[in-house]
Design a protein around this motif. Structure first.
Motif, short mmCIF file in Angstrom:
data_model
loop_
_atom_site.label_atom_id
_atom_site.label_comp_id
_atom_site.label_asym_id
_atom_site.label_seq_id
_atom_site.Cartn_x
_atom_site.Cartn_y
_atom_site.Cartn_z
N CYS A 77 0.83 -1.21 0.00
CA CYS A 77 0.00 0.00 0.00
C CYS A 77 0.86 1.26 0.00
N LYS A 78 1.98 1.20 0.70
CA LYS A 78 2.90 2.33 0.76
C LYS A 78 3.44 2.66 -0.63
N TYR A 79 3.87 1.64 -1.37
CA TYR A 79 4.41 1.87 -2.71
C TYR A 79 3.30 2.20 -3.71
N LEU A 114 3.83 6.68 -0.81
CA LEU A 114 3.97 7.29 0.50
C LEU A 114 5.41 7.16 1.02
N SER A 115 5.83 8.15 1.78
CA SER A 115 7.13 8.06 2.45
C SER A 115 7.03 7.20 3.70
N LEU A 168 1.20 8.78 6.13
CA LEU A 168 -0.20 8.41 6.37
C LEU A 168 -0.28 7.52 7.59
N CYS A 169 -1.13 7.91 8.53
CA CYS A 169 -1.32 7.15 9.77
C CYS A 169 -2.74 6.58 9.78
N ASP A 223 1.46 14.75 9.26
CA ASP A 223 0.98 13.39 9.04
C ASP A 223 -0.54 13.40 8.84
N LEU A 224 -1.01 12.73 7.80
CA LEU A 224 -2.44 12.59 7.56
C LEU A 224 -2.96 11.36 8.31
#
Length: 489
Positions: free
Chosen positions: A425-427, A431-432, A465-466, A478-479
């Motif tokens: 999901c990060k890639y 997202l960093s 993203l949290c 941070d979102l």
């Protein structure tokens, strides 16, 4: 004629007979009475109203758990002793109050729970928050007259809707319903908050780099195992705490060497945690920190006693392992944990339960003070209240042992799936960083990531993203999105 003496536990200047009536009825206040009397307080501190302020919301959630546990203890049959509790809340301001408030929207209130009955406790809480207590007087009088009439009829106080229409005040129940029903979908929310979050994130980069440098320098200088924070304080706040500890290290280098090999946790109180970590209260002065570092050697004996008690309890309960899980338990001091563990052990010793010495090996349990019923966590460990009856505990452990083993095995599988989906999901969203709050379970994180991968997200290149329980933007960019976010369709 001299003015009557003001009592901070009573609203205004009360008549002598009212004081006497309160004292007479203090121990007769029921749990339902207490909950109803505290309704203005609950509306003022309810975490649902702090969705845009994650830190304040978390403080109120933790303090409410401790408050509810304290009130439950006061209602337990045969309750005689109690332990004072220091609590802090963020209280929502009215529009008039906000004009003089330093922090728009809310203010901080701290008080100590040290009463032996419900009425005194309730009055103390309301007065500490500058909330009216007039409704309690009517409730107490009504309870007294009902008992004299030999009836147990009880009707909670509820203001009529016309009261709010006439006064112009906001109906707290309607506010709460609106806050809970507000339907937010993920794509529009991300699109409308993305630029603001990105600006905050870029502004925080120098502070993030400074935080990592300070943390590494202090860890190397004091030979610490790790540096942690109990709550999600902002980067600037964390840097300030590390700068403060760095100054103390220059002034009292020999004292701080006592922490070699230990974990330092910045939290709300100064002391040694149940796990042997050094807790530094963020509101305490250097004198308290220095005193703690100097006293670390005196905790060695207590820590050995804790470990011995854990082994003895484990032996009595079929070899089950007693563990501490920081994410799921309040951060207890070593003294508090030893006291609870010792009382639990003595209770087991007096009423030995026939459990085979090795029948529960490989299983885990945590000891909790704020529960009265044992439960099996979805991650496989048992949550056992220190006040649990040994016979009931034996039955619960033995009947749920197989399920606990299955949950533990499932836990490891879920961790692998969670890590794989988080990475994917990060890639997928460029997202960093993608992470979750401790209160979000692995199953919830997995469900969230699976749906995020399928969602046509806006460009989030390089953002943080949290996965949480609320929508919010942290002060460092941070979102935060709820794990069970809603899609537009």
């Amino acid at each position: 004629m001299p003015a009557p003496t003001h009592n901070p536990w009573l609203p205004g200047t009360e008549q002598r007979e009212r004081c006497y009536l309160n004292l007479l009825q203090a121990r007769n206040l029921s749990g339902a009475d207490a909950v109803n009397a505290l309704r203005p307080f609950y509306f003022a501190v309810h975490p649902d109203f702090f969705g845009q302020h994650p830190r304040e919301r978390e403080v109120n959630e933790n303090s409410l758990k401790r408050l509810n546990g304290y009130l439950e203890n006061l209602q337990k049959p045969g309750h005689h002793s109690h332990k004072p509790a220091q609590l802090m809340f963020y209280v929502r301001e009215t529009e008039n109050d906000q004009e003089s408030s330093k922090v728009p929207g809310f203010r901080t209130v701290s008080f100590t729970l040290d009463s032996r009955d419900l009425l005194s406790t309730v009055l103390g809480i309301l007065n500490s928050c500058s909330l009216s207590t007039d409704h309690i007087q009517g409730s107490v009088k009504g309870t007294a007259s009902q008992k004299q009439a030999g009836t147990t009829f009880y009707r909670p106080i509820k203001w009529d809707k016309t009261y709010y229409a006439f006064t112009g005040f906001k109906d707290p129940e309607e506010e709460l319903v609106q806050a809970q029903r507000a339907e937010i979908t993920i794509i529009p929310w991300l699109e409308s908050n993305q630029k603001v979050a990105l600006k905050k994130l870029q502004d925080s980069i120098p502070l993030r780099e400074e935080l990592e440098r300070l943390k590494k320098d202090l860890s190397d200088q004091l030979q610490l195992s790790d540096v942690r924070w109990q709550r999600s304080w902002g980067i600037a706040h964390r840097c300030g705490q590390l700068h403060s500890l760095s100054r103390l290290a220059q002034q009292s280098s020999e004292s701080l060497k006592m922490a070699k090999g230990r974990v330092v946790i910045f939290t709300d109180q100064t002391g040694m945690s149940a796990a042997g970590h050094v807790m530094l209260g963020t509101t305490d002065v250097h004198h308290h920190w220095t005193k703690l570092f100097e006293s670390i050697p005196s905790y060695y004996l207590l820590q050995r006693k804790v470990l011995q008690l854990q082994e003895r309890v484990s032996h009595l309960l079929g070899g089950i392992e007693i563990v501490l899980i920081e994410e799921l338990q309040p951060l207890l001091s070593m003294e508090e944990y030893y006291s609870a563990l010792d009382a639990f052990y003595n209770k087991l010793l007096k009423r030995r339960v026939p459990i085979h010495p090795r029948s529960l090996r490989g299983l885990q349990m945590i000891l909790e003070n704020d529960r009265f019923v044992p439960r099996l966590h979805e991650m496989g460990h048992f949550s056992i209240p220190s006040a649990c009856d040994p016979a009931s505990l034996q039955w619960f452990l033995l009947t749920h042992a197989q399920k606990a083993r299955e949950n533990l095995k499932r836990k490891e599988e879920l961790k692998i799936v969670e890590q794989e989906l988080t990475t994917a999901c990060k890639y997928r969203a460029s997202l960093s960083r993608l992470y979750k709050e401790p209160s979000v379970s692995s199953k919830q994180m997995i469900d969230c990531c699976r749906r995020l991968i399928k969602e046509p997200l806006p460009c989030l290149d390089g953002m943080h993203l949290c996965v949480s329980r609320y929508y919010s933007i942290l002060q460092d960019g941070d979102l935060c999105i709820p794990w069970n976010w809603k899609s537009r369709s």
